[in-house]
Design a protein around this motif. Structure first.
Motif, PDB file in Angstrom:
ATOM      1  N   VAL A  54       0.845  -1.195   0.000  1.00 29.77           N
ATOM      2  CA  VAL A  54       0.000   0.000   0.000  1.00 29.77           C
ATOM      3  C   VAL A  54       0.876   1.239   0.000  1.00 29.77           C
ATOM      4  O   VAL A  54       1.910   1.292   0.663  1.00 29.77           O
ATOM      5  CB  VAL A  54      -0.922   0.030   1.245  1.00 29.77           C
ATOM      6  CG1 VAL A  54      -1.757   1.288   1.276  1.00 29.77           C
ATOM      7  CG2 VAL A  54      -1.808  -1.194   1.292  1.00 29.77           C
ATOM      8  N   GLN A  63      -8.546  13.180   4.524  1.00 34.91           N
ATOM      9  CA  GLN A  63      -8.418  11.719   4.556  1.00 34.91           C
ATOM     10  C   GLN A  63      -7.068  11.291   4.011  1.00 34.91           C
ATOM     11  O   GLN A  63      -6.341  12.079   3.444  1.00 34.91           O
ATOM     12  CB  GLN A  63      -9.549  11.067   3.739  1.00 34.91           C
ATOM     13  CG  GLN A  63      -9.337  11.049   2.239  1.00 34.91           C
ATOM     14  CD  GLN A  63      -9.576  12.378   1.529  1.00 34.91           C
ATOM     15  OE1 GLN A  63     -10.017  13.344   2.124  1.00 34.91           O
ATOM     16  NE2 GLN A  63      -9.281  12.417   0.251  1.00 34.91           N
ATOM     17  N   ASN A  65      -5.428   9.138   1.133  1.00 36.50           N
ATOM     18  CA  ASN A  65      -5.696   8.481  -0.140  1.00 36.50           C
ATOM     19  C   ASN A  65      -4.717   7.319  -0.260  1.00 36.50           C
ATOM     20  O   ASN A  65      -3.513   7.514  -0.106  1.00 36.50           O
ATOM     21  CB  ASN A  65      -5.515   9.438  -1.311  1.00 36.50           C
ATOM     22  CG  ASN A  65      -6.571  10.517  -1.328  1.00 36.50           C
ATOM     23  OD1 ASN A  65      -7.637  10.368  -0.748  1.00 36.50           O
ATOM     24  ND2 ASN A  65      -6.279  11.617  -1.989  1.00 36.50           N
ATOM     25  N   GLU A  67      -3.576   3.594  -2.375  1.00 34.26           N
ATOM     26  CA  GLU A  67      -3.628   2.658  -3.501  1.00 34.26           C
ATOM     27  C   GLU A  67      -2.844   1.436  -3.082  1.00 34.26           C
ATOM     28  O   GLU A  67      -1.804   1.558  -2.438  1.00 34.26           O
ATOM     29  CB  GLU A  67      -2.988   3.252  -4.755  1.00 34.26           C
ATOM     30  CG  GLU A  67      -3.768   4.347  -5.399  1.00 34.26           C
ATOM     31  CD  GLU A  67      -3.150   4.781  -6.720  1.00 34.26           C
ATOM     32  OE1 GLU A  67      -2.270   4.073  -7.240  1.00 34.26           O
ATOM     33  OE2 GLU A  67      -3.555   5.841  -7.217  1.00 34.26           O
ATOM     34  N   PHE A  84      -6.885  -1.958  -5.177  1.00 28.06           N
ATOM     35  CA  PHE A  84      -7.864  -1.032  -4.620  1.00 28.06           C
ATOM     36  C   PHE A  84      -7.338   0.389  -4.540  1.00 28.06           C
ATOM     37  O   PHE A  84      -6.129   0.618  -4.563  1.00 28.06           O
ATOM     38  CB  PHE A  84      -8.302  -1.490  -3.221  1.00 28.06           C
ATOM     39  CG  PHE A  84      -7.220  -1.369  -2.186  1.00 28.06           C
ATOM     40  CD1 PHE A  84      -7.065  -0.215  -1.446  1.00 28.06           C
ATOM     41  CD2 PHE A  84      -6.343  -2.410  -1.961  1.00 28.06           C
ATOM     42  CE1 PHE A  84      -6.068  -0.095  -0.496  1.00 28.06           C
ATOM     43  CE2 PHE A  84      -5.342  -2.316  -1.016  1.00 28.06           C
ATOM     44  CZ  PHE A  84      -5.208  -1.152  -0.283  1.00 28.06           C
ATOM     45  N   THR A  85      -8.269   1.299  -4.470  1.00 27.12           N
ATOM     46  CA  THR A  85      -8.002   2.680  -4.087  1.00 27.12           C
ATOM     47  C   THR A  85      -8.966   3.017  -2.958  1.00 27.12           C
ATOM     48  O   THR A  85     -10.068   2.465  -2.875  1.00 27.12           O
ATOM     49  CB  THR A  85      -8.209   3.680  -5.247  1.00 27.12           C
ATOM     50  OG1 THR A  85      -9.556   3.578  -5.711  1.00 27.12           O
ATOM     51  CG2 THR A  85      -7.256   3.412  -6.395  1.00 27.12           C
ATOM     52  N   ALA A  86      -8.542   3.885  -2.088  1.00 30.72           N
ATOM     53  CA  ALA A  86      -9.388   4.372  -1.003  1.00 30.72           C
ATOM     54  C   ALA A  86      -9.125   5.866  -0.897  1.00 30.72           C
ATOM     55  O   ALA A  86      -8.001   6.288  -0.659  1.00 30.72           O
ATOM     56  CB  ALA A  86      -9.064   3.649   0.301  1.00 30.72           C
ATOM     57  N   ASP A  87     -10.175   6.649  -1.117  1.00 31.55           N
ATOM     58  CA  ASP A  87     -10.029   8.096  -1.090  1.00 31.55           C
ATOM     59  C   ASP A  87     -11.359   8.717  -0.699  1.00 31.55           C
ATOM     60  O   ASP A  87     -12.201   8.054  -0.084  1.00 31.55           O
ATOM     61  CB  ASP A  87      -9.523   8.621  -2.441  1.00 31.55           C
ATOM     62  CG  ASP A  87     -10.385   8.180  -3.611  1.00 31.55           C
ATOM     63  OD1 ASP A  87     -11.556   7.821  -3.411  1.00 31.55           O
ATOM     64  OD2 ASP A  87      -9.886   8.201  -4.753  1.00 31.55           O
ATOM     65  N   GLY A  90     -14.408   6.707  -1.275  1.00 32.57           N
ATOM     66  CA  GLY A  90     -14.575   5.459  -0.550  1.00 32.57           C
ATOM     67  C   GLY A  90     -13.579   4.408  -0.992  1.00 32.57           C
ATOM     68  O   GLY A  90     -12.570   4.717  -1.626  1.00 32.57           O
ATOM     69  N   TYR A  91     -13.889   3.174  -0.662  1.00 32.32           N
ATOM     70  CA  TYR A  91     -13.038   2.028  -0.973  1.00 32.32           C
ATOM     71  C   TYR A  91     -13.508   1.440  -2.292  1.00 32.32           C
ATOM     72  O   TYR A  91     -14.674   1.076  -2.440  1.00 32.32           O
ATOM     73  CB  TYR A  91     -13.139   1.003   0.147  1.00 32.32           C
ATOM     74  CG  TYR A  91     -12.373  -0.269  -0.095  1.00 32.32           C
ATOM     75  CD1 TYR A  91     -10.994  -0.295   0.012  1.00 32.32           C
ATOM     76  CD2 TYR A  91     -13.035  -1.440  -0.424  1.00 32.32           C
ATOM     77  CE1 TYR A  91     -10.290  -1.458  -0.200  1.00 32.32           C
ATOM     78  CE2 TYR A  91     -12.331  -2.620  -0.640  1.00 32.32           C
ATOM     79  CZ  TYR A  91     -10.962  -2.624  -0.524  1.00 32.32           C
ATOM     80  OH  TYR A  91     -10.268  -3.777  -0.746  1.00 32.32           O
ATOM     81  N   PRO A  93     -12.524  -1.527  -4.753  1.00 39.38           N
ATOM     82  CA  PRO A  93     -11.728  -2.692  -5.116  1.00 39.38           C
ATOM     83  C   PRO A  93     -11.944  -3.100  -6.565  1.00 39.38           C
ATOM     84  O   PRO A  93     -13.004  -2.865  -7.141  1.00 39.38           O
ATOM     85  CB  PRO A  93     -12.255  -3.778  -4.177  1.00 39.38           C
ATOM     86  CG  PRO A  93     -13.686  -3.402  -3.978  1.00 39.38           C
ATOM     87  CD  PRO A  93     -13.720  -1.888  -4.006  1.00 39.38           C
TER      88      PRO A  93
END
Length: 126
Positions: A54, A63, A65, A67, A84-87, A90-91, A93
């Motif tokens: 990650v 937040q 961010n 990947e 996945f990305t989370a920013d 949201g999450y 996948p």
């Protein structure tokens, strides 16, 4: 009182690890870096085939961010992978493992096309 103290000491002695017991899962890779400004990276790998990597950056709305990708071994022996990305959205996948919606049937596609033609021609229903 001495009996209670002896019982507590015996419980601690029996609960302590015995000899050279090997952990159930051994971590064979563990790398981490944190620049202190919200940017970070980490990666780990276990001897049972689980791994994760990650990278993260500070987000505009406070937040983190991120990947990354993680993988694990399925019961049939193949490797499953999830990117996945989370920013701020949201999450999110992405993987062949995740279910996808069924394609629309031909008659539904035709109805959508016909409705778009009517809308483009200015047809309205009241």
């Amino acid at each position: 009182m001495k009996l209670v103290l002896f019982a507590c000491l015996a419980a601690v002695a029996f609960a302590a690890p015995q000899g050279d017991q090997k952990p159930i899962v051994e971590i064979i890779k563990d790398e981490r870096s944190d620049s202190g400004d919200g940017n970070f990276n980490y990666a780990f790998e276990a001897d049972n085939g689980i791994s994760m990597s990650v990278s993260g950056t500070p987000g505009a709305e406070g937040q983190s961010n991120m990947e990354g990708v993680y993988s694990f071994i399925l019961p049939d022996g193949t490797t499953a992978e999830v990117r996945f990305t989370a920013d701020e959205r949201g999450y999110l996948p992405v993987s062949d493992l995740l279910p996808t919606s069924h394609p629309l049937p031909a008659h539904a596609i035709e109805q959508i096309r016909f409705a778009e033609e009517q809308r483009a021609a200015g047809v309205t229903f009241e």
